[in-house]
Design a protein around this motif. Structure first.
Motif, PDB file in Angstrom:
ATOM      1  N   ALA A 261      -6.383 -27.904 -10.069  1.00 27.17           N
ATOM      2  CA  ALA A 261      -7.157 -26.892 -10.795  1.00 27.17           C
ATOM      3  C   ALA A 261      -6.236 -26.004 -11.624  1.00 27.17           C
ATOM      4  N   GLN A 262      -6.776 -25.447 -12.679  1.00 31.51           N
ATOM      5  CA  GLN A 262      -6.034 -24.512 -13.509  1.00 31.51           C
ATOM      6  C   GLN A 262      -5.767 -23.219 -12.726  1.00 31.51           C
ATOM      7  N   PRO A 263      -4.589 -22.611 -12.914  1.00 29.48           N
ATOM      8  CA  PRO A 263      -4.299 -21.357 -12.208  1.00 29.48           C
ATOM      9  C   PRO A 263      -5.118 -20.205 -12.768  1.00 29.48           C
ATOM     10  N   VAL A 264      -5.539 -19.320 -11.877  1.00 30.48           N
ATOM     11  CA  VAL A 264      -6.272 -18.120 -12.293  1.00 30.48           C
ATOM     12  C   VAL A 264      -5.552 -16.899 -11.721  1.00 30.48           C
ATOM     13  N   LEU A 265      -5.687 -15.788 -12.425  1.00 34.50           N
ATOM     14  CA  LEU A 265      -5.041 -14.567 -11.983  1.00 34.50           C
ATOM     15  C   LEU A 265      -5.817 -13.990 -10.803  1.00 34.50           C
ATOM     16  N   CYS A 266      -5.113 -13.796  -9.695  1.00 34.44           N
ATOM     17  CA  CYS A 266      -5.760 -13.354  -8.458  1.00 34.44           C
ATOM     18  C   CYS A 266      -5.099 -12.098  -7.927  1.00 34.44           C
ATOM     19  N   ARG A 267      -5.822 -11.424  -7.050  1.00 31.63           N
ATOM     20  CA  ARG A 267      -5.272 -10.349  -6.242  1.00 31.63           C
ATOM     21  C   ARG A 267      -5.550 -10.716  -4.783  1.00 31.63           C
ATOM     22  N   VAL A 268      -4.490 -10.847  -3.997  1.00 29.64           N
ATOM     23  CA  VAL A 268      -4.638 -11.174  -2.586  1.00 29.64           C
ATOM     24  C   VAL A 268      -4.767  -9.870  -1.817  1.00 29.64           C
ATOM     25  N   VAL A 269      -5.872  -9.719  -1.097  1.00 27.33           N
ATOM     26  CA  VAL A 269      -6.152  -8.470  -0.404  1.00 27.33           C
ATOM     27  C   VAL A 269      -6.376  -8.737   1.082  1.00 27.33           C
ATOM     28  N   GLY A 270      -6.246  -7.668   1.862  1.00 30.10           N
ATOM     29  CA  GLY A 270      -6.423  -7.778   3.297  1.00 30.10           C
ATOM     30  C   GLY A 270      -7.842  -7.484   3.727  1.00 30.10           C
ATOM     31  N   LYS A 271      -8.042  -7.418   5.042  1.00 29.29           N
ATOM     32  CA  LYS A 271      -9.381  -7.255   5.604  1.00 29.29           C
ATOM     33  C   LYS A 271      -9.652  -5.838   6.109  1.00 29.29           C
ATOM     34  N   HIS A 272      -8.736  -4.915   5.820  1.00 26.19           N
ATOM     35  CA  HIS A 272      -8.870  -3.565   6.347  1.00 26.19           C
ATOM     36  C   HIS A 272      -9.791  -2.707   5.485  1.00 26.19           C
ATOM     37  N   CYS A 273     -10.305  -1.648   6.082  1.00 28.70           N
ATOM     38  CA  CYS A 273     -11.293  -0.808   5.421  1.00 28.70           C
ATOM     39  C   CYS A 273     -10.605   0.228   4.523  1.00 28.70           C
ATOM     40  N   GLU A 274      -9.882  -0.271   3.533  1.00 35.44           N
ATOM     41  CA  GLU A 274      -9.164   0.566   2.559  1.00 35.44           C
ATOM     42  C   GLU A 274      -9.149  -0.168   1.224  1.00 35.44           C
ATOM     43  N   ALA A 275      -9.467   0.520   0.145  1.00 37.80           N
ATOM     44  CA  ALA A 275      -9.403  -0.101  -1.181  1.00 37.80           C
ATOM     45  C   ALA A 275      -7.971  -0.467  -1.556  1.00 37.80           C
ATOM     46  N   GLY A 276      -7.008   0.271  -1.000  1.00 35.83           N
ATOM     47  CA  GLY A 276      -5.604   0.003  -1.306  1.00 35.83           C
ATOM     48  C   GLY A 276      -4.981  -1.057  -0.425  1.00 35.83           C
ATOM     49  N   ASP A 277      -5.787  -1.765   0.359  1.00 33.94           N
ATOM     50  CA  ASP A 277      -5.275  -2.806   1.259  1.00 33.94           C
ATOM     51  C   ASP A 277      -4.998  -4.068   0.452  1.00 33.94           C
ATOM     52  N   ILE A 278      -3.864  -4.060  -0.219  1.00 34.97           N
ATOM     53  CA  ILE A 278      -3.479  -5.156  -1.107  1.00 34.97           C
ATOM     54  C   ILE A 278      -2.225  -5.832  -0.546  1.00 34.97           C
ATOM     55  N   VAL A 279      -2.244  -7.157  -0.502  1.00 32.23           N
ATOM     56  CA  VAL A 279      -1.087  -7.923  -0.037  1.00 32.23           C
ATOM     57  C   VAL A 279      -0.215  -8.327  -1.223  1.00 32.23           C
ATOM     58  N   VAL A 280      -0.827  -8.930  -2.237  1.00 28.78           N
ATOM     59  CA  VAL A 280      -0.116  -9.311  -3.461  1.00 28.78           C
ATOM     60  C   VAL A 280      -0.977  -8.865  -4.636  1.00 28.78           C
ATOM     61  N   ARG A 281      -0.432  -7.971  -5.443  1.00 28.01           N
ATOM     62  CA  ARG A 281      -1.232  -7.333  -6.490  1.00 28.01           C
ATOM     63  C   ARG A 281      -1.641  -8.314  -7.583  1.00 28.01           C
ATOM     64  N   ASP A 282      -0.720  -9.099  -8.074  1.00 25.72           N
ATOM     65  CA  ASP A 282      -1.011 -10.030  -9.167  1.00 25.72           C
ATOM     66  C   ASP A 282      -0.282 -11.335  -8.913  1.00 25.72           C
ATOM     67  N   VAL A 283      -1.028 -12.426  -8.887  1.00 30.24           N
ATOM     68  CA  VAL A 283      -0.419 -13.733  -8.687  1.00 30.24           C
ATOM     69  C   VAL A 283      -1.373 -14.798  -9.234  1.00 30.24           C
ATOM     70  N   PHE A 284      -0.806 -15.847  -9.780  1.00 31.21           N
ATOM     71  CA  PHE A 284      -1.616 -16.977 -10.219  1.00 31.21           C
ATOM     72  C   PHE A 284      -1.766 -17.959  -9.067  1.00 31.21           C
ATOM     73  N   LEU A 285      -3.014 -18.273  -8.720  1.00 33.29           N
ATOM     74  CA  LEU A 285      -3.326 -19.255  -7.695  1.00 33.29           C
ATOM     75  C   LEU A 285      -4.282 -20.289  -8.288  1.00 33.29           C
ATOM     76  N   PRO A 286      -4.347 -21.475  -7.707  1.00 30.55           N
ATOM     77  CA  PRO A 286      -5.264 -22.486  -8.244  1.00 30.55           C
ATOM     78  C   PRO A 286      -6.712 -22.003  -8.247  1.00 30.55           C
ATOM     79  N   GLY A 287      -7.449 -22.376  -9.288  1.00 35.49           N
ATOM     80  CA  GLY A 287      -8.810 -21.906  -9.441  1.00 35.49           C
ATOM     81  C   GLY A 287      -9.773 -22.437  -8.394  1.00 35.49           C
TER      82      GLY A 287
ATOM     83  N   ALA B  85       0.821  -1.215   0.000  1.00 38.87           N
ATOM     84  CA  ALA B  85       0.000   0.000   0.000  1.00 38.87           C
ATOM     85  C   ALA B  85       0.851   1.258   0.000  1.00 38.87           C
ATOM     86  N   LEU B  86       2.016   1.192   0.642  1.00 41.42           N
ATOM     87  CA  LEU B  86       2.855   2.383   0.789  1.00 41.42           C
ATOM     88  C   LEU B  86       3.510   2.790  -0.515  1.00 41.42           C
TER      89      LEU B  86
END
Length: 467
Positions: free
Chosen positions: A382-408, A365-366
């Motif tokens: 499962a086939q990998p899908v493009l994901c965004r790993v996000v946090g639980k905080h009350c901010e749209a910018g609360d992103i942990v990993v912006r772009d990553v392939f994870l199993p579908g 976020a910083l």
């Protein structure tokens, strides 16, 4: 291999395959060994182990989020820098992550320790680090910090302003003690990193400028004070740096300054610290140099510049920064929700929400730092899908990993591991949204030891003394 800038836009366009550097994995269960700590393995069962312990077993003992430090990996990286820079002093960066255990690991592997606050200094001293092996940084050191450093005999105080020099002058007179100092200089080098972690250009808060003569003024003032032992100069061009070209310019300008100091005073200063801030591999786009490569390049640079200015090569110091502790740490999270969001143009994005976020890793976020991630509690077909790993905080910018392939088939209750989380995660953690800070545990040879316990709500609310 090219290096993308660590900063980027918060809300990027969505490509069918993600950013250009991100490749769709052929095997969604494979771990890139260059991203994960050295004892991390995916077992035949599909579960990932770190330090000989399965992640599910770690989480059963600690819950999530949790920072897992691979002690073997940390010690091996510390030893590699100590051996590569055998005739230099190597300082571990306390600001990246400092606990008493980490301080002892660094000390036992032959490293010195760099601190930049009263809390870090006290932690180092209580861990048993000899004061002579500690360096104190900071652009606004308090009288309390300076007093403790001088009383304890800290090996070097890196002075950053004339106000600080005046404080040291008063304290050494009052205490009848000597302060050992380096003068921090800005060399005007543009490090190829994010603006927030570039520290050698002129327009920023650290150091004395060489260009306008401020550095020489500070050096001469310290030199002629009988209670200040001016050991040399300190330069630092930034963090998460991959190439050594900037250090070549920094060495040339600092060596020239040392030569000018000889002309002005008749004395050659015995020490030079070129900083460090070496980069690590957060994603497949990064290709950091090895300690041996760095040592070879920097030695050649220093020897060449010493000859060029007719100086005896000074005692050198280096500060690898995150390069020791960063790759040794993995953050573990539990998936809470999985949501597919339809976007314009027929695209979609899968949002994987975890039970942490910007309170336990603010870097994304910083300044849009990039990370990698993997499903670690099981394997998947499962086939990998493009994901965004996000946090639980009350901010749209609360992103942990912006772009990553994870199993579908990723689902609530799964465990996500984020490698290269040892540096600047726990040390920059906050209580945003009244979140409690995660624990730090060390794993080695099948054993788990708590280094920092999980913060509790009682800890947090104990600070609230209002009616």
């Amino acid at each position: 291999m090219t290096h993308m800038h660590v900063a980027g836009v918060t809300h990027a366009d969505v490509w069918g395959a993600g950013p250009q550097w991100l490749e769709r994995p052929t095997d969604p269960n494979a771990l890139d060994t260059q991203l994960w700590s050295s004892t991390t393995r995916r077992e035949p069962s599909g579960e990932v182990t770190i330090g000989g312990i399965g992640v599910t077993g770690i989480v059963e003992q600690t819950q999530t989020p949790v920072y897992v430090m691979d002690e073997v990996d940390f010690r091996a990286r510390a030893a590699a820098f100590r051996q590569a820079f055998a005739d230099w002093d190597v300082y571990y960066a306390g600001k990246a992550l400092l606990t008493r255990s980490v301080a002892r690991w660094a000390m036992e592997e032959g490293l010195r320790l760099d601190v930049c606050s009263l809390g870090e200094l006290v932690t180092a001293l209580r861990a048993g680090v000899p004061a002579a092996d500690i360096g104190l940084h900071g652009n606004n050191k308090s009288v309390e910090e300076l007093r403790l450093a001088i009383e304890q005999g800290v090996g070097r105080i890196v002075v950053d302003s004339l106000d600080e020099v005046a404080r040291i002058e008063r304290l050494t007179e009052e205490l009848d003690l000597t302060a050992h100092v380096l003068v921090r200089v800005t060399v005007g080098v543009e490090a190829h990193t994010h603006e927030y972690i570039a520290t050698a250009h002129e327009d920023q808060k650290f150091g004395f400028s060489i260009a306008n003569g401020a550095a020489m003024v500070a050096m001469v003032r310290c030199h002629y004070n009988p209670r200040i032992d001016l050991r040399g100069i300190h330069s630092h061009i930034g963090s998460q740096i991959f190439a050594t070209q900037g250090f070549e310019v920094a060495a040339r300008r600092t060596m020239k300054l040392l030569g000018q100091f000889v002309s002005a005073t008749g004395s050659q200063l015995p020490e030079l610290d070129l900083g460090g801030g070496f980069g690590i591999r957060y994603t497949s786009q990064d290709s950091p140099a090895t300690p041996d490569q760095l040592a070879s390049d920097l030695r050649e640079i220093v020897e060449h510049e010493s000859r060029a200015f007719g100086l005896t090569a000074p005692r050198m110091s280096i500060e690898p920064g995150r390069a020791i502790v960063g790759p040794a740490g993995t953050a573990l999270y539990t998936v809470g929700t999985v949501k597919t969001v339809e976007l314009d143009g027929g695209q979609s994005r899968v949002y994987v929400s975890v039970d942490g976020g910007m309170s336990d890793n603010i870097r994304t976020a910083l300044y849009a730092a990039e990370y990698s991630a993997a499903l670690v509690n099981r394997a998947s077909t499962a086939q990998p899908v493009l994901c965004r790993v996000v946090g639980k905080h009350c901010e749209a910018g609360d992103i942990v990993v912006r772009d990553v392939f994870l199993p579908g088939d990723i689902t609530p209750g799964d465990l996500i591991g984020v490698p290269a989380n040892g540096a600047y995660s726990r040390s920059m953690a906050s209580n945003y949204n009244h979140a409690t800070k995660p624990p730090v545990v060390a794993v080695r040879d099948g054993h788990l030891v708590t280094m920092l316990r999980r913060e509790t709500l009682d800890d947090l609310l104990g600070l609230d003394v209002g009616a």
